[in-house]
Design a protein around this motif. Sequence first.
Motif, PDB file in Angstrom:
ATOM      1  N   ALA A  50       0.083   4.779  -0.923  1.00  0.00           N
ATOM      2  CA  ALA A  50       0.556   3.885  -1.984  1.00  0.00           C
ATOM      3  C   ALA A  50      -0.616   3.368  -2.819  1.00  0.00           C
ATOM      4  CB  ALA A  50       1.331   2.713  -1.385  1.00  0.00           C
ATOM      5  N   GLN A  51      -1.734   3.053  -2.173  1.00  0.00           N
ATOM      6  CA  GLN A  51      -2.920   2.605  -2.913  1.00  0.00           C
ATOM      7  C   GLN A  51      -3.445   3.724  -3.808  1.00  0.00           C
ATOM      8  OE1 GLN A  51      -5.124   1.376   0.547  1.00  0.00           O
ATOM      9  NE2 GLN A  51      -4.810  -0.792   0.112  1.00  0.00           N
ATOM     10  N   ILE A  52      -3.476   4.948  -3.277  1.00  0.00           N
ATOM     11  CA  ILE A  52      -3.939   6.090  -4.063  1.00  0.00           C
ATOM     12  C   ILE A  52      -3.006   6.318  -5.247  1.00  0.00           C
ATOM     13  CG2 ILE A  52      -4.352   8.593  -4.044  1.00  0.00           C
ATOM     14  CD1 ILE A  52      -6.498   6.947  -2.543  1.00  0.00           C
ATOM     15  N   SER A  53      -1.683   6.256  -5.018  1.00  0.00           N
ATOM     16  CA  SER A  53      -0.705   6.445  -6.090  1.00  0.00           C
ATOM     17  C   SER A  53      -0.853   5.393  -7.185  1.00  0.00           C
ATOM     18  CB  SER A  53       0.719   6.389  -5.530  1.00  0.00           C
ATOM     19  OG  SER A  53       0.952   7.490  -4.691  1.00  0.00           O
ATOM     20  N   ALA A  54      -1.301   4.196  -6.791  1.00  0.00           N
ATOM     21  CA  ALA A  54      -1.502   3.115  -7.753  1.00  0.00           C
ATOM     22  C   ALA A  54      -2.851   3.232  -8.459  1.00  0.00           C
ATOM     23  CB  ALA A  54      -1.384   1.769  -7.045  1.00  0.00           C
ATOM     24  N   GLY A  55      -3.614   4.275  -8.158  1.00  0.00           N
ATOM     25  CA  GLY A  55      -4.877   4.503  -8.832  1.00  0.00           C
ATOM     26  C   GLY A  55      -6.096   3.953  -8.126  1.00  0.00           C
ATOM     27  N   ALA A  56      -5.929   3.485  -6.898  1.00  0.00           N
ATOM     28  CA  ALA A  56      -7.052   2.916  -6.140  1.00  0.00           C
ATOM     29  C   ALA A  56      -7.687   4.000  -5.280  1.00  0.00           C
ATOM     30  CB  ALA A  56      -6.573   1.752  -5.282  1.00  0.00           C
ATOM     31  N   ASN A  57      -8.489   4.842  -5.898  1.00  0.00           N
ATOM     32  CA  ASN A  57      -9.073   5.981  -5.178  1.00  0.00           C
ATOM     33  C   ASN A  57     -10.603   5.954  -5.178  1.00  0.00           C
ATOM     34  OD1 ASN A  57      -9.336   6.509  -7.890  1.00  0.00           O
ATOM     35  ND2 ASN A  57      -9.076   8.708  -7.663  1.00  0.00           N
ATOM     36  N   ILE A  58     -11.174   4.777  -5.385  1.00  0.00           N
ATOM     37  CA  ILE A  58     -12.625   4.618  -5.402  1.00  0.00           C
ATOM     38  C   ILE A  58     -13.033   3.587  -4.354  1.00  0.00           C
ATOM     39  CG2 ILE A  58     -14.651   3.953  -6.782  1.00  0.00           C
ATOM     40  CD1 ILE A  58     -13.302   6.438  -7.878  1.00  0.00           C
ATOM     41  N   ALA A  59     -14.006   3.958  -3.529  1.00  0.00           N
ATOM     42  CA  ALA A  59     -14.581   2.999  -2.580  1.00  0.00           C
ATOM     43  C   ALA A  59     -15.954   2.611  -3.110  1.00  0.00           C
ATOM     44  CB  ALA A  59     -14.709   3.611  -1.196  1.00  0.00           C
ATOM     45  N   ARG A  60     -16.168   1.330  -3.318  1.00  0.00           N
ATOM     46  CA  ARG A  60     -17.495   0.837  -3.708  1.00  0.00           C
ATOM     47  C   ARG A  60     -18.139   0.275  -2.454  1.00  0.00           C
ATOM     48  NH1 ARG A  60     -20.274  -3.793  -5.301  1.00  0.00           N
ATOM     49  NH2 ARG A  60     -21.906  -3.325  -6.810  1.00  0.00           N
ATOM     50  N   ILE A  61     -19.276   0.850  -2.077  1.00  0.00           N
ATOM     51  CA  ILE A  61     -19.978   0.464  -0.854  1.00  0.00           C
ATOM     52  C   ILE A  61     -21.276  -0.218  -1.274  1.00  0.00           C
ATOM     53  CG2 ILE A  61     -20.912   1.287   1.338  1.00  0.00           C
ATOM     54  CD1 ILE A  61     -19.236   3.943   0.676  1.00  0.00           C
ATOM     55  N   ALA A  62     -21.483  -1.452  -0.832  1.00  0.00           N
ATOM     56  CA  ALA A  62     -22.696  -2.205  -1.169  1.00  0.00           C
ATOM     57  C   ALA A  62     -23.326  -2.708   0.124  1.00  0.00           C
ATOM     58  CB  ALA A  62     -22.354  -3.379  -2.074  1.00  0.00           C
ATOM     59  N   THR A  63     -24.652  -2.696   0.181  1.00  0.00           N
ATOM     60  CA  THR A  63     -25.330  -3.063   1.423  1.00  0.00           C
ATOM     61  C   THR A  63     -26.574  -3.910   1.164  1.00  0.00           C
ATOM     62  OG1 THR A  63     -26.344  -2.197   3.447  1.00  0.00           O
ATOM     63  CG2 THR A  63     -26.655  -0.914   1.449  1.00  0.00           C
ATOM     64  N   ASP A  64     -26.934  -4.714   2.155  1.00  0.00           N
ATOM     65  CA  ASP A  64     -28.161  -5.499   2.065  1.00  0.00           C
ATOM     66  C   ASP A  64     -29.272  -4.923   2.944  1.00  0.00           C
ATOM     67  OD1 ASP A  64     -27.362  -6.189   4.629  1.00  0.00           O
ATOM     68  OD2 ASP A  64     -27.217  -8.332   4.241  1.00  0.00           O
ATOM     69  N   THR A  65     -28.991  -3.800   3.595  1.00  0.00           N
ATOM     70  CA  THR A  65     -29.982  -3.133   4.431  1.00  0.00           C
ATOM     71  C   THR A  65     -29.782  -1.621   4.340  1.00  0.00           C
ATOM     72  OG1 THR A  65     -30.995  -3.141   6.632  1.00  0.00           O
ATOM     73  CG2 THR A  65     -28.599  -3.123   6.552  1.00  0.00           C
TER      74      THR A  65
END
Length: 112
Positions: A50-65
């Motif tokens: 359902a998330q993919i169908s709604a256009g949510a197909n990007i994972a943003r990964i942020a890190t401090d290390t």
Amino acid sequence: MARVSVEIGGVSLNGAGSAGGSSINGRCVYQEELVPSGTTATMVTAVTAAQISAGANIARIATDTDVYFAVGTSPDPTLTTSTGASSARRLLSAGSSIEQVIAAGEKVAVHT
């Protein structure tokens, strides 16, 4: 302690970015914080169809290390080659972020 933020969203090209431009995660639908501490930390919830169908197909990964990350249905950030269930690990340097395409049923895992 290492902290890694994973946001799942979609591309927004309508001025939703902080500077009035585009924003890769203009529509964040899910966020999870991973805390790897010499071990692998994996998202609790996989991305849904359902998330993919709604256009949510990007994972943003942020890190401090510095961390290695992998994406898949059973991601393993210690692997140096891809399998059917996990991408090969990639290095993400401290203080940086990356946008990664993600499919339904997939998760992000990180390892310090």
